[in-house]
Design a protein around this motif. Structure first.
Motif, mmCIF file in Angstrom:
data_model
loop_
_atom_site.group_PDB
_atom_site.id
_atom_site.type_symbol
_atom_site.label_atom_id
_atom_site.label_comp_id
_atom_site.label_asym_id
_atom_site.label_seq_id
_atom_site.Cartn_x
_atom_site.Cartn_y
_atom_site.Cartn_z
ATOM 1 N N ASN A 65 -12.798 4.350 14.085
ATOM 2 C CA ASN A 65 -11.871 3.634 14.973
ATOM 3 C C ASN A 65 -11.446 2.305 14.349
ATOM 4 N N GLU A 66 -12.398 1.619 13.724
ATOM 5 C CA GLU A 66 -12.092 0.342 13.075
ATOM 6 C C GLU A 66 -11.127 0.542 11.910
ATOM 7 N N VAL A 67 -11.322 1.628 11.150
ATOM 8 C CA VAL A 67 -10.415 1.930 10.045
ATOM 9 C C VAL A 67 -9.002 2.180 10.576
ATOM 10 N N ALA A 68 -8.886 2.919 11.677
ATOM 11 C CA ALA A 68 -7.568 3.221 12.251
ATOM 12 C C ALA A 68 -6.846 1.928 12.642
ATOM 13 N N VAL A 69 -7.556 1.017 13.315
ATOM 14 C CA VAL A 69 -6.969 -0.266 13.722
ATOM 15 C C VAL A 69 -6.600 -1.092 12.493
ATOM 16 N N ALA A 70 -7.518 -1.150 11.527
ATOM 17 C CA ALA A 70 -7.287 -1.952 10.317
ATOM 18 C C ALA A 70 -6.086 -1.432 9.532
ATOM 19 N N ARG A 71 -5.911 -0.102 9.485
ATOM 20 C CA ARG A 71 -4.758 0.468 8.768
ATOM 21 C C ARG A 71 -3.454 0.108 9.468
ATOM 22 N N ASP A 72 -3.449 0.152 10.810
ATOM 23 C CA ASP A 72 -2.246 -0.234 11.569
ATOM 24 C C ASP A 72 -1.900 -1.693 11.306
ATOM 25 N N GLU A 73 -2.939 -2.540 11.367
ATOM 26 C CA GLU A 73 -2.715 -3.970 11.137
ATOM 27 C C GLU A 73 -2.238 -4.221 9.711
ATOM 28 N N LEU A 74 -2.804 -3.488 8.760
ATOM 29 C CA LEU A 74 -2.411 -3.636 7.365
ATOM 30 C C LEU A 74 -0.938 -3.264 7.181
ATOM 31 N N ALA A 75 -0.524 -2.183 7.812
ATOM 32 C CA ALA A 75 0.878 -1.744 7.704
ATOM 33 C C ALA A 75 1.814 -2.827 8.243
ATOM 34 N N ARG A 76 1.451 -3.427 9.383
ATOM 35 C CA ARG A 76 2.263 -4.509 9.941
ATOM 36 C C ARG A 76 2.238 -5.733 9.034
ATOM 37 N N PHE A 77 1.056 -6.051 8.520
ATOM 38 C CA PHE A 77 0.876 -7.228 7.677
ATOM 39 C C PHE A 77 1.719 -7.135 6.413
ATOM 40 N N ARG A 78 1.844 -5.912 5.884
ATOM 41 C CA ARG A 78 2.613 -5.709 4.650
ATOM 42 C C ARG A 78 4.089 -6.040 4.850
ATOM 43 N N THR A 79 4.583 -5.925 6.088
ATOM 44 C CA THR A 79 6.012 -6.158 6.339
ATOM 45 C C THR A 79 6.324 -7.635 6.544
ATOM 46 N N THR A 80 5.305 -8.482 6.664
ATOM 47 C CA THR A 80 5.551 -9.918 6.847
ATOM 48 C C THR A 80 5.764 -10.575 5.490
ATOM 49 N N ASN A 81 6.390 -11.753 5.510
ATOM 50 C CA ASN A 81 6.690 -12.447 4.244
ATOM 51 C C ASN A 81 5.425 -12.942 3.581
ATOM 52 N N GLY A 82 5.419 -12.895 2.266
ATOM 53 C CA GLY A 82 4.195 -13.195 1.535
ATOM 54 C C GLY A 82 4.235 -14.497 0.768
ATOM 55 N N ASN A 83 3.061 -15.079 0.658
ATOM 56 C CA ASN A 83 2.834 -16.169 -0.279
ATOM 57 C C ASN A 83 1.507 -15.860 -0.955
ATOM 58 N N ALA A 84 0.929 -16.802 -1.672
ATOM 59 C CA ALA A 84 -0.347 -16.542 -2.362
ATOM 60 C C ALA A 84 -1.446 -16.186 -1.372
ATOM 61 N N ASP A 85 -1.503 -16.904 -0.239
ATOM 62 C CA ASP A 85 -2.516 -16.615 0.782
ATOM 63 C C ASP A 85 -2.330 -15.205 1.331
ATOM 64 N N HIS A 86 -1.078 -14.831 1.509
ATOM 65 C CA HIS A 86 -0.743 -13.498 2.032
ATOM 66 C C HIS A 86 -1.297 -12.416 1.107
ATOM 67 N N ALA A 87 -1.128 -12.602 -0.202
ATOM 68 C CA ALA A 87 -1.614 -11.625 -1.183
ATOM 69 C C ALA A 87 -3.135 -11.511 -1.113
ATOM 70 N N ASP A 88 -3.809 -12.650 -0.989
ATOM 71 C CA ASP A 88 -5.274 -12.645 -0.884
ATOM 72 C C ASP A 88 -5.724 -11.937 0.386
ATOM 73 N N GLU A 89 -5.026 -12.221 1.470
ATOM 74 C CA GLU A 89 -5.358 -11.606 2.763
ATOM 75 C C GLU A 89 -5.140 -10.097 2.691
ATOM 76 N N LEU A 90 -4.049 -9.684 2.064
ATOM 77 C CA LEU A 90 -3.741 -8.263 1.896
ATOM 78 C C LEU A 90 -4.880 -7.578 1.141
ATOM 79 N N LYS A 91 -5.309 -8.214 0.060
ATOM 80 C CA LYS A 91 -6.391 -7.666 -0.765
ATOM 81 C C LYS A 91 -7.686 -7.560 0.051
ATOM 82 N N ALA A 92 -7.984 -8.577 0.830
ATOM 83 C CA ALA A 92 -9.200 -8.592 1.646
ATOM 84 C C ALA A 92 -9.168 -7.478 2.685
#
Length: 168
Positions: A65-92
């Motif tokens: 269940n946690e993986v399902a939520v995390a994947r949804d959040e990751l998909a949304r997160f990928r569509t937001t504008n990125g900076n260096a912090d964004h890249a680190d957060e994406l990786k995490a």
């Protein structure tokens, strides 16, 4: 050996379930039958496994269940504008999902080592291989049941499960 190939196919099934949000992981309806069984369970042996099995299935479901939520959040997160912090957060976030899937694979490998077939993650449905008068059947149990109380033929599934009292 048989455990290695079963463990590999179980890991693939977990990854597929994690990636697609699915719950059923057993390959086909004949899960008890599609494998080299190295042990058969008596009803008492199956019941004795439940104290170890229950928490493992709970954790597996929670991680899925946690993986399902995390994947949804990751998909949304990928569509937001990125900076260096964004890249680190994406990786995490990606690393967190990988760690969860790896842990799920370890849980499933334990089930394989116990010769237990996981049929459904959501309901914690499992089958134990058993022999009755020389005939292979599946003892059937799911999370929340106090004891193993049902069985089914190899080619039946949950819908075909019958009370143990009918086992002859």
């Amino acid at each position: 050996g048989p455990h290695a190939s079963r463990a590999a196919s179980a890991r693939r099934a977990v990854r597929a379930a994690a990636e697609h949000g699915g719950t059923a992981v057993a390959a086909g309806r004949h899960a008890c039958e599609n494998r080299v069984v190295t042990r058969f369970y008596s009803i008492d042996q199956a019941d004795a496994r439940l104290p170890d099995l229950s928490p493992l299935l709970d954790k597996l479901r929670a991680d899925r269940n946690e993986v399902a939520v995390a994947r949804d959040e990751l998909a949304r997160f990928r569509t937001t504008n990125g900076n260096a912090d964004h890249a680190d957060e994406l990786k995490a976030r990606e690393e967190r999902i990988r760690a969860l899937v790896y842990r799920m694979e370890r849980y499933v490998s334990q089930l394989v080592a116990w010769d237990i077939t996981l049929r459904d993650i959501d309901t914690g449905l499992v089958d134990f291989p058993a022999l009755v008068n020389g005939r292979q059947v599946c003892l059937c149990w799911r999370l929340g049941e106090a004891k193993v109380g049902f069985w089914h033929e190899l080619d039946a599934g949950f819908a075909g499960r019958r009370p143990l009292i009918d086992l002859a």
